[in-house]
Design a protein around this motif. Structure first.
Motif, short mmCIF file in Angstrom:
data_model
loop_
_atom_site.label_atom_id
_atom_site.label_comp_id
_atom_site.label_asym_id
_atom_site.label_seq_id
_atom_site.Cartn_x
_atom_site.Cartn_y
_atom_site.Cartn_z
N ALA A 5 0.83 -1.20 0.00
CA ALA A 5 0.00 0.00 0.00
C ALA A 5 0.87 1.25 0.00
CB ALA A 5 -0.91 0.00 1.23
N GLY A 36 -6.17 -4.97 -3.93
CA GLY A 36 -5.33 -4.25 -4.86
C GLY A 36 -5.28 -4.89 -6.24
N SER A 64 -1.62 -1.41 -3.86
CA SER A 64 -2.90 -0.96 -3.32
C SER A 64 -2.81 0.50 -2.92
CB SER A 64 -3.30 -1.81 -2.11
OG SER A 64 -4.52 -1.35 -1.55
N ARG A 87 -3.95 3.79 -1.20
CA ARG A 87 -4.85 4.00 -0.05
C ARG A 87 -4.83 5.47 0.37
NH1 ARG A 87 -5.37 -0.94 3.00
NH2 ARG A 87 -6.57 0.27 4.54
#
Length: 279
Positions: A183, A220, A225, A227
């Motif tokens: 992330a 993801g 991913s 965020r």
């Protein structure tokens, strides 16, 4: 007359003795004994035996790498026993607040996330320090409370870290879900959260994938991913990512998380991604 005969006899006797003695002196010497022959034999050849001349090669040590890295092992050992502290709201970026910290998750057998993240973090630290990198951790051990997410972000900011890597493991309730994802803060709130953080996320993804760890099947896309809700990433002014190493509720990944061999493998892959980023 008798006297003359005696003289002649004596002279003949002496002549005979002389002849015998002379013959004895001219006789060849006896053959040397075997022991004497051995003592007088020429020494063995001193020519050295042929030996291999192939030089031994040693693998050169990898070159040192400069930089400062902050590792953030998720959660902490005493969080669960102190809900009043970890539930306190703190700034989380983008005008939001979030609880200071959480307890983290655990495998079905009860092995906690905080123990896994701590073990991996100290192993990554050892690898990086051996290459000459300065490494700082956001917590000193696995027996404390917190620190809060905003305090963790401040560690990387205050250190002017070249990279900040937060280490976690997910707790999806779907036991079939598996794989890691990385992330990063998106949309970026500052320059460090833009291209540098995205590049760090990609090298981290590639390091884990090259080590044989599968990409996430449930979060993801292609192991990444973006965020906007993670306080530690939102508050960072340094390149920062959060690695979810996999699903602790998946039996195969839970076994890897719980074993020293599995922890070493995750640490080596994370360290490899950081080294590529700093190169």
């Amino acid at each position: 007359m008798r006297r003359s005969l005696a003289v002649v006899t004596c002279l003949l006797t002496l002549a005979g003795c002389a002849t015998s003695t002379a013959g004895s002196a001219s006789a060849p010497p006896p053959s040397p004994s075997i022991a004497t022959a051995q003592r007088t034999a020429p020494p063995p050849s001193t020519v050295p035996r042929s030996t291999s001349t192939t030089p031994r090669t040693t693998k050169p040590a990898p070159p040192p790498v400069s930089g400062v890295v902050v590792l953030d092992p998720g959660h902490n050992g005493d969080n669960a026993a102190n809900p009043d502290v970890i539930n306190e709201l703190v700034p989380a970026g983008r005008g939001r607040t979030k609880p200071c910290n959480t307890t983290g998750t655990a495998t079905g057998a009860g092995y906690p996330e905080h123990a896994f993240t701590w073990s991996v973090a100290v192993r990554v630290r050892a690898i990086l320090e051996a290459r000459g990198i300065e490494v700082r951790l956001t917590r000193p051990n696995d027996r404390g409370i917190g620190p809060c997410v905003n305090e963790r972000a401040a560690v990387g900011n205050d250190a002017a870290a070249d990279a900040v890597v937060s280490i976690h493991a997910d707790g999806s309730t779907n036991p079939a879900a598996h794989g890691f994802h990385v992330a990063y803060s998106s949309p970026p709130l500052n320059a460090a959260q833009g291209e540098p953080s995205l590049r760090l996320a990609r090298t981290m993804r590639d390091g884990l994938s090259s080590a044989g760890f599968p990409l996430s099947t449930y979060v993801g896309s292609h192991g990444l991913s973006p965020r906007d809700d993670l306080g530690g990433l939102n508050l960072s002014t340094r390149p920062a990512v959060l690695v979810e190493c996999g699903n602790m509720r998946n039996a195969a990944e839970a076994a890897a998380f719980s074993s020293p061999a599995g922890q070493r493998s995750y640490a080596a892959a994370i360290a490899a991604g950081i080294l590529v980023y700093l190169a």
